[in-house]
Design a protein around this motif. Structure first.
Motif: not given
Length: 154
Positions: A2-8, A14-20, A60-73
Motif C-alpha cells: 500500500a505504500h506504493i502510491l499512484p500516480p505510477f 514495476q515495484e507494485k507488481v513485484k510486491a504483489a 483460502s479455498k483456492k490455496w487448499q486446492k492449489e498445492n505447490g503454488y508458485k507465481l510470477r507476475k
C-alpha cells in the motif's frame, strides 16, 4: 504494497507488481486481503466477489486446492492509477493414487488503485494447462524472476 502510491511511474508500477507477486506467494489469505480496499471488487475467471471477507474465503479455498503454488507476475502496462499484469503460476492437484497432476495457469489481470495505494478492483482472466513434472518452470529453488520466459516456452 500500500505504500506504493499512484500516480505510477514505470519504476513504481514495476515495484507494485513485484510486491504483489511476493505477497501472493506467501499463500496467506488474510495478509493478501490487506492489500485491497475494504470494498474491493474482484472478478477471478467466472467468480465475482467484494470485500475482505469474500476475498479471504476465495483465497483460502483456492490455496487448499492449489498445492505447490508458485507465481510470477510481470508488468504489462500502466497509467496513473491502473496496472495491467501478465502472470504465470504453477500448482498441482493430488490424484487418488498419491501421484500429482501439475498445472500452469497463464493469464492477465487489470488492477485499479485508490489514492491510498490499496487495490480497489482486480479482474483476472486465466487458463490452466496440464503440464508434466519435466515441463515445470518453477521447481524448488528456482528464482521465478530470473527465469527467461520466451515465446517458445508458451
Amino acid at each position: 504494497m500500500a505504500h506504493i502510491l499512484p500516480p505510477f511511474t514505470r519504476e513504481s508500477a514495476q515495484e507494485k507488481v513485484k510486491a504483489a507477486q511476493n505477497l501472493w506467494n506467501t499463500r496467506n489469505p488474510e495478509k493478501v486481503a490487506l492489500a485491497y480496499t475494504d470494498d474491493s471488487i474482484w472478478r477471478n475467471r467466472g467468480e465475482f466477489m467484494k470485500g475482505h471477507k469474500e476475498i479471504i474465503q476465495f483465497l483460502s479455498k483456492k490455496w487448499q486446492k492449489e498445492n505447490g503454488y508458485k507465481l510470477r507476475k510481470d508488468l504489462f502496462s500502466f497509467t496513473d492509477n491502473k496496472i495491467a499484469v501478465q502472470f504465470f503460476y504453477e500448482w498441482y492437484a493430488e490424484n487418488g493414487d498419491g501421484s500429482k497432476q501439475w498445472y500452469r495457469c497463464y493469464g492477465l489481470e487489470d488492477w485499479t488503485f485508490a489514492a491510498s495505494g490499496k487495490m480497489e478492483k482486480r479482474h483476472m482472466s486465466g487458463n490452466d494447462v496440464r503440464i508434466t513434472e519435466e515441463q515445470r518452470w518453477f521447481k524448488e529453488g528456482v528464482d521465478v524472476d530470473a527465469l527467461t520466459i520466451s515465446p517458445e516456452h508458451l
